[in-house]
Design a protein around this motif. Structure first.
Motif, PDB file in Angstrom:
ATOM      1  N   TRP A  24       3.626  15.930  -1.916  1.00 33.92           N
ATOM      2  CA  TRP A  24       3.614  15.998  -3.308  1.00 33.92           C
ATOM      3  C   TRP A  24       2.674  14.871  -3.953  1.00 33.92           C
ATOM      4  O   TRP A  24       1.854  15.286  -4.990  1.00 33.92           O
ATOM      5  CB  TRP A  24       5.176  16.024  -4.081  1.00 33.92           C
ATOM      6  N   LEU A  25       3.076  13.987  -3.474  1.00 36.13           N
ATOM      7  CA  LEU A  25       2.340  12.347  -4.169  1.00 36.13           C
ATOM      8  C   LEU A  25       0.813  12.683  -3.519  1.00 36.13           C
ATOM      9  O   LEU A  25       0.012  12.481  -4.603  1.00 36.13           O
ATOM     10  CB  LEU A  25       3.048  11.421  -3.382  1.00 36.13           C
ATOM     11  N   ILE A  26       0.523  12.855  -2.457  1.00 31.06           N
ATOM     12  CA  ILE A  26      -0.834  12.818  -1.876  1.00 31.06           C
ATOM     13  C   ILE A  26      -1.086  14.132  -1.028  1.00 31.06           C
ATOM     14  O   ILE A  26      -0.828  13.826   0.218  1.00 31.06           O
ATOM     15  CB  ILE A  26      -1.265  11.450  -1.331  1.00 31.06           C
ATOM     16  N   PRO A  27      -1.617  15.065  -1.417  1.00 29.51           N
ATOM     17  CA  PRO A  27      -1.764  16.088  -0.466  1.00 29.51           C
ATOM     18  C   PRO A  27      -2.524  16.098   0.768  1.00 29.51           C
ATOM     19  O   PRO A  27      -2.477  16.617   1.885  1.00 29.51           O
ATOM     20  CB  PRO A  27      -2.311  17.451  -1.314  1.00 29.51           C
ATOM     21  N   ASP A  28      -3.829  15.342   0.390  1.00 32.08           N
ATOM     22  CA  ASP A  28      -4.779  15.013   1.255  1.00 32.08           C
ATOM     23  C   ASP A  28      -4.328  13.864   2.383  1.00 32.08           C
ATOM     24  O   ASP A  28      -3.993  12.795   2.222  1.00 32.08           O
ATOM     25  CB  ASP A  28      -6.199  14.523   0.554  1.00 32.08           C
ATOM     26  N   HIS A  29      -4.384  14.315   3.877  1.00 36.27           N
ATOM     27  CA  HIS A  29      -3.449  13.318   4.703  1.00 36.27           C
ATOM     28  C   HIS A  29      -4.472  12.024   5.079  1.00 36.27           C
ATOM     29  O   HIS A  29      -3.957  11.008   5.098  1.00 36.27           O
ATOM     30  CB  HIS A  29      -3.458  14.184   6.019  1.00 36.27           C
ATOM     31  N   PRO A  83      -0.940   8.565 -11.405  1.00 32.30           N
ATOM     32  CA  PRO A  83      -0.090   9.111 -12.322  1.00 32.30           C
ATOM     33  C   PRO A  83       1.101   9.837 -11.519  1.00 32.30           C
ATOM     34  O   PRO A  83       2.332   9.569 -11.994  1.00 32.30           O
ATOM     35  CB  PRO A  83      -0.798  10.377 -12.903  1.00 32.30           C
ATOM     36  N   LYS A  84       1.119  10.337 -10.467  1.00 33.13           N
ATOM     37  CA  LYS A  84       2.328  11.007  -9.757  1.00 33.13           C
ATOM     38  C   LYS A  84       3.195   9.654  -9.344  1.00 33.13           C
ATOM     39  O   LYS A  84       4.591   9.729  -9.485  1.00 33.13           O
ATOM     40  CB  LYS A  84       1.932  11.785  -8.610  1.00 33.13           C
ATOM     41  N   PHE A  85       2.798   8.678  -8.782  1.00 27.29           N
ATOM     42  CA  PHE A  85       3.405   7.628  -8.460  1.00 27.29           C
ATOM     43  C   PHE A  85       4.179   6.930  -9.445  1.00 27.29           C
ATOM     44  O   PHE A  85       5.360   6.729  -9.534  1.00 27.29           O
ATOM     45  CB  PHE A  85       2.618   6.342  -7.551  1.00 27.29           C
ATOM     46  N   THR A  86       3.423   6.888 -10.709  1.00 33.49           N
ATOM     47  CA  THR A  86       4.133   6.245 -11.935  1.00 33.49           C
ATOM     48  C   THR A  86       5.009   7.382 -12.486  1.00 33.49           C
ATOM     49  O   THR A  86       6.186   6.776 -12.756  1.00 33.49           O
ATOM     50  CB  THR A  86       3.197   6.160 -12.996  1.00 33.49           C
ATOM     51  N   LEU A  87       5.056   8.603 -12.345  1.00 31.53           N
ATOM     52  CA  LEU A  87       6.047   9.475 -12.884  1.00 31.53           C
ATOM     53  C   LEU A  87       7.436   9.478 -11.862  1.00 31.53           C
ATOM     54  O   LEU A  87       8.442   9.185 -12.380  1.00 31.53           O
ATOM     55  CB  LEU A  87       5.471  10.727 -12.537  1.00 31.53           C
ATOM     56  N   LEU A  88       7.069   9.193 -10.548  1.00 31.23           N
ATOM     57  CA  LEU A  88       8.206   8.934  -9.573  1.00 31.23           C
ATOM     58  C   LEU A  88       8.928   7.858  -9.943  1.00 31.23           C
ATOM     59  O   LEU A  88      10.229   8.041 -10.036  1.00 31.23           O
ATOM     60  CB  LEU A  88       7.701   9.104  -8.096  1.00 31.23           C
ATOM     61  N   GLU A  89       8.416   6.591 -10.133  1.00 28.56           N
ATOM     62  CA  GLU A  89       9.136   5.641 -10.258  1.00 28.56           C
ATOM     63  C   GLU A  89       9.822   5.607 -11.923  1.00 28.56           C
ATOM     64  O   GLU A  89      10.859   5.118 -11.910  1.00 28.56           O
ATOM     65  CB  GLU A  89       8.038   4.320 -10.367  1.00 28.56           C
ATOM     66  N   ASP A 102      -6.425  10.654   2.703  1.00 26.42           N
ATOM     67  CA  ASP A 102      -6.341   9.861   1.619  1.00 26.42           C
ATOM     68  C   ASP A 102      -4.849   9.109   1.671  1.00 26.42           C
ATOM     69  O   ASP A 102      -4.535   7.895   1.374  1.00 26.42           O
ATOM     70  CB  ASP A 102      -6.248  10.474   0.452  1.00 26.42           C
ATOM     71  N   ARG A 103      -3.818  10.338   2.034  1.00 23.12           N
ATOM     72  CA  ARG A 103      -2.440   9.542   2.324  1.00 23.12           C
ATOM     73  C   ARG A 103      -2.477   8.206   3.044  1.00 23.12           C
ATOM     74  O   ARG A 103      -1.761   7.238   2.824  1.00 23.12           O
ATOM     75  CB  ARG A 103      -1.705  10.627   2.772  1.00 23.12           C
ATOM     76  N   ARG A 104      -2.830   8.213   4.082  1.00 24.00           N
ATOM     77  CA  ARG A 104      -2.745   7.234   4.981  1.00 24.00           C
ATOM     78  C   ARG A 104      -3.543   5.846   4.536  1.00 24.00           C
ATOM     79  O   ARG A 104      -2.712   4.560   4.549  1.00 24.00           O
ATOM     80  CB  ARG A 104      -3.829   7.330   6.474  1.00 24.00           C
ATOM     81  N   ALA A 105      -4.499   6.195   3.872  1.00 18.56           N
ATOM     82  CA  ALA A 105      -5.181   4.907   3.196  1.00 18.56           C
ATOM     83  C   ALA A 105      -4.321   4.247   1.909  1.00 18.56           C
ATOM     84  O   ALA A 105      -3.821   3.076   1.769  1.00 18.56           O
ATOM     85  CB  ALA A 105      -6.616   5.061   2.747  1.00 18.56           C
ATOM     86  N   VAL A 106      -3.777   5.145   1.093  1.00 20.09           N
ATOM     87  CA  VAL A 106      -3.062   4.842  -0.032  1.00 20.09           C
ATOM     88  C   VAL A 106      -1.767   4.311   0.259  1.00 20.09           C
ATOM     89  O   VAL A 106      -1.393   3.188  -0.119  1.00 20.09           O
ATOM     90  CB  VAL A 106      -2.899   5.984  -0.992  1.00 20.09           C
ATOM     91  N   TYR A 107      -0.981   4.864   1.395  1.00 21.28           N
ATOM     92  CA  TYR A 107       0.263   4.314   1.793  1.00 21.28           C
ATOM     93  C   TYR A 107       0.258   3.009   2.291  1.00 21.28           C
ATOM     94  O   TYR A 107       1.069   2.023   2.171  1.00 21.28           O
ATOM     95  CB  TYR A 107       0.771   5.198   2.839  1.00 21.28           C
ATOM     96  N   GLN A 108      -1.082   2.730   3.057  1.00 21.57           N
ATOM     97  CA  GLN A 108      -1.082   1.336   3.464  1.00 21.57           C
ATOM     98  C   GLN A 108      -1.183   0.302   2.381  1.00 21.57           C
ATOM     99  O   GLN A 108      -0.304  -0.751   2.470  1.00 21.57           O
ATOM    100  CB  GLN A 108      -2.257   1.121   4.423  1.00 21.57           C
ATOM    101  N   ARG A 109      -1.739   0.366   1.216  1.00 24.00           N
ATOM    102  CA  ARG A 109      -1.987  -0.150   0.366  1.00 24.00           C
ATOM    103  C   ARG A 109      -0.677  -0.217  -0.697  1.00 24.00           C
ATOM    104  O   ARG A 109      -0.026  -1.317  -0.948  1.00 24.00           O
ATOM    105  CB  ARG A 109      -2.851   0.080  -0.581  1.00 24.00           C
ATOM    106  N   TYR A 110      -0.069   1.003  -0.800  1.00 24.22           N
ATOM    107  CA  TYR A 110       1.144   1.139  -1.714  1.00 24.22           C
ATOM    108  C   TYR A 110       2.347   0.292  -0.908  1.00 24.22           C
ATOM    109  O   TYR A 110       2.898  -0.351  -1.842  1.00 24.22           O
ATOM    110  CB  TYR A 110       1.682   2.636  -1.871  1.00 24.22           C
TER     111      TYR A 110
END
Length: 220
Positions: free
Chosen positions: A37-42, A105-111, A44-52
Motif C-alpha cells: 500500500w505504501l510503495i507499490p514499486d519494489h 503523503p501515505k507515510f504521513t497518513l499512516l502515522e 522504489d520501496r527498497r531505496a525508500v525503506y532504507q532511508r525511512y
C-alpha cells in the motif's frame, strides 16, 4: 543489561548497531500488505525503506528503548507513553518527507492514523519489531518481546502495538495481547489490528481499553 530467554540473548541496542539493524528493519518489512500500500514499486520501496528505517531507528535510539539480539538478527523499538501523544513535530515531518519523497503523503497518513487511535491509558508502545528473514519462525521475535514484557509485568505496565498481518496477530495473541477495533487504511488499504497487553485477569488477557479518535479528545 543483557537478558537471556531460551536460546536468544537480548541486549539494549547502541548506535554502533545502526547499520545492521536498519537492514533488518528494511528487509523484515519489505513484503506485506502495508508495504504494498505504501510503495507499490519494489525498486522504489527498497531505496525508500532504507532511508525511512534509518530515520525510525535513530528516533528510537534517541527517544525510546531499542532492544536487539546478540547476533543483531532482530530489533524491537519501544516508547514509554505515560500520556496521550501530542502530535508530530515539524522537524519529524520534514525528516519524514525527505526520507520518503513522493510517498510521503501515505507515510504521513499512516502515522497520523496510528496516533489518532492510540489508547489514552499509560502504556509502552511497541512501534516496530523485526526479525531478519533467515531467522523468522524460530521464536526469535517472541523471545525478544518476552524479555521486555517481563520488565513491564514487574511494574504492572500495559503494552500496545499495531499488527499488520494475520501471522503477527496470532503471535501477539499467544503473547497475551487482546485485539481491539481494527483500522482500515483508506484508498483500498489493508487492515491494521490494534492490540493491547494489559494486566492479566482471572478470565484471561485484559480487555482492550476504550478509545476514541484523538480529535475528539482534544475538542473537550
Amino acid at each position: 543489561m543483557t537478558a537471556v530467554s531460551t536460546s536468544v540473548t537480548v541486549r539494549r541496542a547502541t548506535r554502533d548497531d545502526t547499520d545492521p539493524l536498519i537492514s533488518v528493519l528494511a528487509e523484515a518489512f519489505f513484503a506485506g500488505p502495508v508495504a504494498d500500500w505504501l510503495i507499490p514499486d519494489h525498486d522504489d520501496r527498497r531505496a525508500v525503506y532504507q532511508r525511512y528505517f534509518e530515520l525510525v531507528l535513530h528516533h528510537g535510539l534517541e527517544h525510546g528503548h531499542v532492544d536487539t539480539t546478540i547476533d543483531l538478527s532482530a530489533v524491537a523499538i519501544w516508547y514509554p507513553r505515560p500520556e496521550p501523544p501530542r502530535g508530530t513535530s515539524p522537524e519529524h515531518q520534514v525528516a519524514l518527507e525527505a526520507a520518503t519523497g513522493v510517498y510521503a503523503p501515505k507515510f504521513t497518513l499512516l502515522e497520523a492514523m496510528f496516533e489518532a487511535f492510540h489508547p489514552r491509558e499509560p502504556h509502552h508502545y511497541l512501534a516496530y519489531v523485526a526479525v531478519s528473514p533467515e531467522q523468522q519462525g524460530r521464536g526469535v521475535g517472541a523471545a525478544l518481546l518476552n524479555s521486555y514484557h517481563r520488565r513491564l509485568d514487574a511494574v504492572g505496565m500495559p503494552a500496545y502495538l499495531e499488527a499488520s498481518n494475520m501471522r503477527n496477530r496470532r503471535l501477539y495473541l499467544r503473547l497475551g495481547y487482546r485485539a481491539g477495533p481494527p483500522l482500515i487504511l483508506p484508498t483500498s488499504g489493508p487492515t491494521i489490528w490494534r492490540m493491547w497487553r494489559g494486566t492479566p485477569t482471572a478470565t484471561g488477557p485484559a480487555a482492550f481499553p476504550a478509545t476514541e479518535p484523538l480529535s475528539r479528545r482534544r475538542a473537550r
